[in-house]
Design an enzyme around this catalytic site. Structure first.
Site, short mmCIF file in Angstrom:
data_model
loop_
_atom_site.label_atom_id
_atom_site.label_comp_id
_atom_site.label_asym_id
_atom_site.label_seq_id
_atom_site.Cartn_x
_atom_site.Cartn_y
_atom_site.Cartn_z
N SER B 18 37.19 62.95 -10.40
CA SER B 18 36.86 63.17 -11.80
C SER B 18 36.13 64.51 -11.87
O SER B 18 36.46 65.42 -11.12
CB SER B 18 36.03 61.99 -12.30
OG SER B 18 35.85 62.06 -13.69
N HIS B 45 40.85 62.27 -13.58
CA HIS B 45 40.49 62.10 -14.99
C HIS B 45 40.56 63.46 -15.68
O HIS B 45 40.11 64.45 -15.13
CB HIS B 45 39.04 61.60 -15.13
CG HIS B 45 38.83 60.27 -14.51
ND1 HIS B 45 37.58 59.82 -14.15
CD2 HIS B 45 39.70 59.28 -14.19
CE1 HIS B 45 37.70 58.61 -13.64
NE2 HIS B 45 38.96 58.26 -13.64
N ASP B 139 34.43 54.85 -11.52
CA ASP B 139 35.84 54.52 -11.26
C ASP B 139 36.13 54.75 -9.78
O ASP B 139 35.59 55.66 -9.16
CB ASP B 139 36.74 55.42 -12.14
CG ASP B 139 38.16 54.91 -12.21
OD1 ASP B 139 38.40 53.73 -11.88
OD2 ASP B 139 39.04 55.68 -12.63
#
Lengths: 271, 194
Positions: B18, B45, B139
Site C-alpha cells: 500500500s 492499493h 490489510d
C-alpha cells in the site's frame, strides 16, 4: 469458517436440488468466499450447522441468495462509461421512435437510475422503457423504492459530474432522515422483474443491453450461455455494455460485434 | 534474513503493498530475472482507477518481463508480472486461472491483499510465496495467517525501512513464521524462489 471444495459442491447441489437455484456455473473461488463470508456473518460454529440451516429453513434461503450473489453497485460507477454512453449511444437511440434497454443484474438499482438520468437529460426518457432485472427479489424491492443512504450522495454527485452531468444532481432526489429518495419521474419508465441469467430465457428485444460485473462470477460455459441469451435478445445494430474487466472477445460470437470505442467495454451488433 | 536457504520450487509469488510500496517494487524490478519460472502477482492499493495504467507503464519500463493487468479467467503463467486491476479483488481458481470479484471492500480496500493471499494459498499451498510491503493499514495480515496455515513462504518488509510501517507491523504481530526483508533484498529473494 473455511469451506472445503467438496463441502462447497454439497451446498451447490443442495441449493439446486432443494430450491432450484443453480450456482453450478459460478466461478468457484469467489463462490466459496461468499459462502465463507456468510457463514462468518451469521456465526455458524461448523459447516454441518450451516448446511443444516440451508437445508431446513426455506426463509433463510432468501438471505443465502442475497448474500451469495454480489450486490455491490453505485450510481455512475466508472463515470467514463457513462460519458461514452452519452456521446456514442444516446445520439443513435435518439433516432428511434421507441427505446428498450435491459439492465441485467441490476442489484439495488443505482445503475438504472443513472441510466434514467442520462436519458432524461437527453430528452429520451419519455420514449424509453428500462427493464431492470436481477436474480434476487429483495434487492429489486430496494431498486423499486429508489431510497438510498444520503451518505453516498457526495460520491455519486462527483461521479455524476465526471460522467458529464450538466444539471444539479441534488435536484434528482429529496433527502430526509439520512436517506434520499430519487424522483419518481425517473422510475416511471422502469420495469423491475426477477430474471435468472442461468436458467431463464429471453423475454424481449432490446436496443441496449447493459450487464456489468455479473459475468466475472460465471465460468466460461455459463458466460457463453449468457452471451447467446444476450445475442438473441438484442436487435441488429444494438449495443452491449459489459464491466470494465469483461469482454465479448472470446465468446465465439465476436465476429458479429464490433468494439464501439477503444478503451470502453461497449460493442455494437453488426450481423 | 537467510535468503540463500530458500530453495527453488515456488510457482507463484504474491506481493502486497500500500502506501510507500511502489518505490520498493520499482527499485527491485530491474534486478528480477525476466524469465523466472514463477508467476509474480502484484496487489497494490491505489487511490483511483486512473493511476493503474500509469502504474503498469511505470513497472513495464523497469523490466523485460511481461507486465500486464489481470484479465478475468486468464491462466496464470510463469515469467509474467500480473497487476491487480483497480476496484476488483483478485482470486485464484483451482485450475490456476484468475477470477475477479467486485464485491464489498475488505479492510477498506479493493483490491484487498488479504483476499489474494488467502485464495492463492488454498491453490498453491507450499509452492506459494507471499511478500508484504509498506502500507498504512492492516490489510494482508489475516491473509498471511491463512497463507502460513497452507505452508506458504512469508516475507515481510522490515518496518524500520517502510515509509508506512503499520502494515508490515500489524502482520508481524499475528503471523508466526516469516522472513524479514530489507527493500534491497526483494529482487534476490524472488530470484531465489524459482
Amino acid at each position: 469458517m473455511q469451506i472445503a471444495d467438496e463441502e462447497l459442491e454439497l451446498l451447490v447441489a443442495d441449493l439446486h436440488d432443494r430450491y432450484g437455484y443453480d450456482f453450478s456455473g459460478y466461478a468457484r473461488a469467489s463462490l466459496k468466499r461468499r459462502f465463507e463470508r456468510l457463514a462468518g456473518l451469521d456465526k455458524f460454529p461448523s459447516f454441518a450447522e450451516f448446511r443444516y440451516k440451508i437445508l431446513k429453513d426455506p426463509v433463510y434461503i432468501k438471505r443465502v441468495v442475497e448474500e451469495i450473489t454480489v450486490n455491490v453497485t453505485e450510481m455512475f460507477r466508472d463515470p467514463h462509461f457513462y460519458l461514452a454512453l452519452r456521446a456514442e449511444i444516446l445520439p443513435v437511440l435518439a433516432t428511434y421512435p421507441f427505446i428498450r434497454i435491459w439492465l441485467a443484474g441490476v442489484a439495488s438499482g443505482e445503475e438504472a437510475y443513472s441510466m434514467a438520468i442520462l436519458l432524461y437529460e437527453a430528452n429520451l426518457l419519455h420514449k424509453t422503457l428500462i427493464y431492470a432485472t436481477d436474480i434476487n427479489p429483495a434487492v429489486l424491492d430496494v431498486a423499486r423504492k429508489g431510497i438510498y443512504p444520503a451518505a453516498k450522495m457526495k460520491q455519486y454527485s462527483e461521479n455524476y459530474l465526471a460522467a458529464g452531468g450538466k444539471g444539479d444532481f441534488s435536484e434528482y432526489y429529496t433527502a430526509r432522515y439520512g436517506y434520499i429518495k430519487l424522483n419518481e419521474e425517473l422510475s416511471r419508465r422502469m420495469i423491475f422483474s426477477t430474471h435468472n441469467l442461468v436458467s431463464d430465457a429471453t423475454f424481449n428485444e432490446f436496443q441496449v443491453i447493459i450487464c456489468r460485473n455479473v459475468l466475472i462470477y460465471f465460468d466460461k460455459t455459463l458466460q457463453d450461455r449468457v452471451f447467446h441469451l444476450f445475442n438473441d435478445s438484442l436487435d441488429i445494430f444494438g449495443f452491449i455494455a459489459l464491466g470494465s474487466k469483461e469482454t465479448l472477445k472470446f465468446s465465439g460470437m465476436s465476429d458479429k460485434y464490433k468494439v464501439l470505442k477503444s478503451g470502453e467495454k461497449i460493442w455494437r451488433k453488426i450481423s | 534474513m537467510a535468503e540463500d536457504l530458500i530453495g527453488p520450487g515456488y510457482q507463484c509469488v504474491v506481493i502486497g503493498g500500500s502506501a510507500g510500496s511502489i518505490k520498493v517494487l520499482i527499485d527491485a524490478l530491474p534486478a528480477i530475472t525476466p524469465h523466472l519460472r514463477l508467476a509474480i502477482v502484484v496487489v497494490l492499493h491505489r487511490k483511483n482507477a486512473a493511476d493503474n495504467s500509469l502504474l503498469v507503464h511505470l513497472l513495464r519500463s523497469k523490466t523485460l518481463m511481461l507486465v500486464k493487468e489481470i484479465e478475468e479467467k486468464e491462466p496464470i503463467c510463469s515469467g509474467i508480472c500480473y497487476i491487480a486491476p483497480p476496484d476488483y479483488h483478485v482470486l485464484v481458481e483451482k485450475d490456476r486461472t484468475f477470477s475477479l470479484d467486485a464485491s464489498e471492500k475488505v479492510n477498506f480496500s479493493r483490491p484487498s491483499i488479504d483476499v489474494t493471499f488467502e485464495s492463492a494459498a488454498v491453490v498453491y499451498g507450499a509452492s506459494l510465496a507471499c511478500v508484504l510491503l509498506s502500507g498504512a493499514n492492516s490489510d494482508g495480515a489475516h491473509g498471511l495467517i491463512m497463507a502460513g496455515a497452507h505452508n506458504a513462504l512469508i516475507a515481510i518488509q522490515d518496518p524500520a525501512t517502510a515509509e508506512m510501517p503499520a502494515m508490515p507491523r500489524s502482520a508481524m504481530n499475528v503471523v508466526e513464521n516469516y522472513h524479514i526483508l530489507q527493500p534491497e533484498q526483494l529482487a534476490g529473494f524472488i530470484n531465489n524462489l524459482a
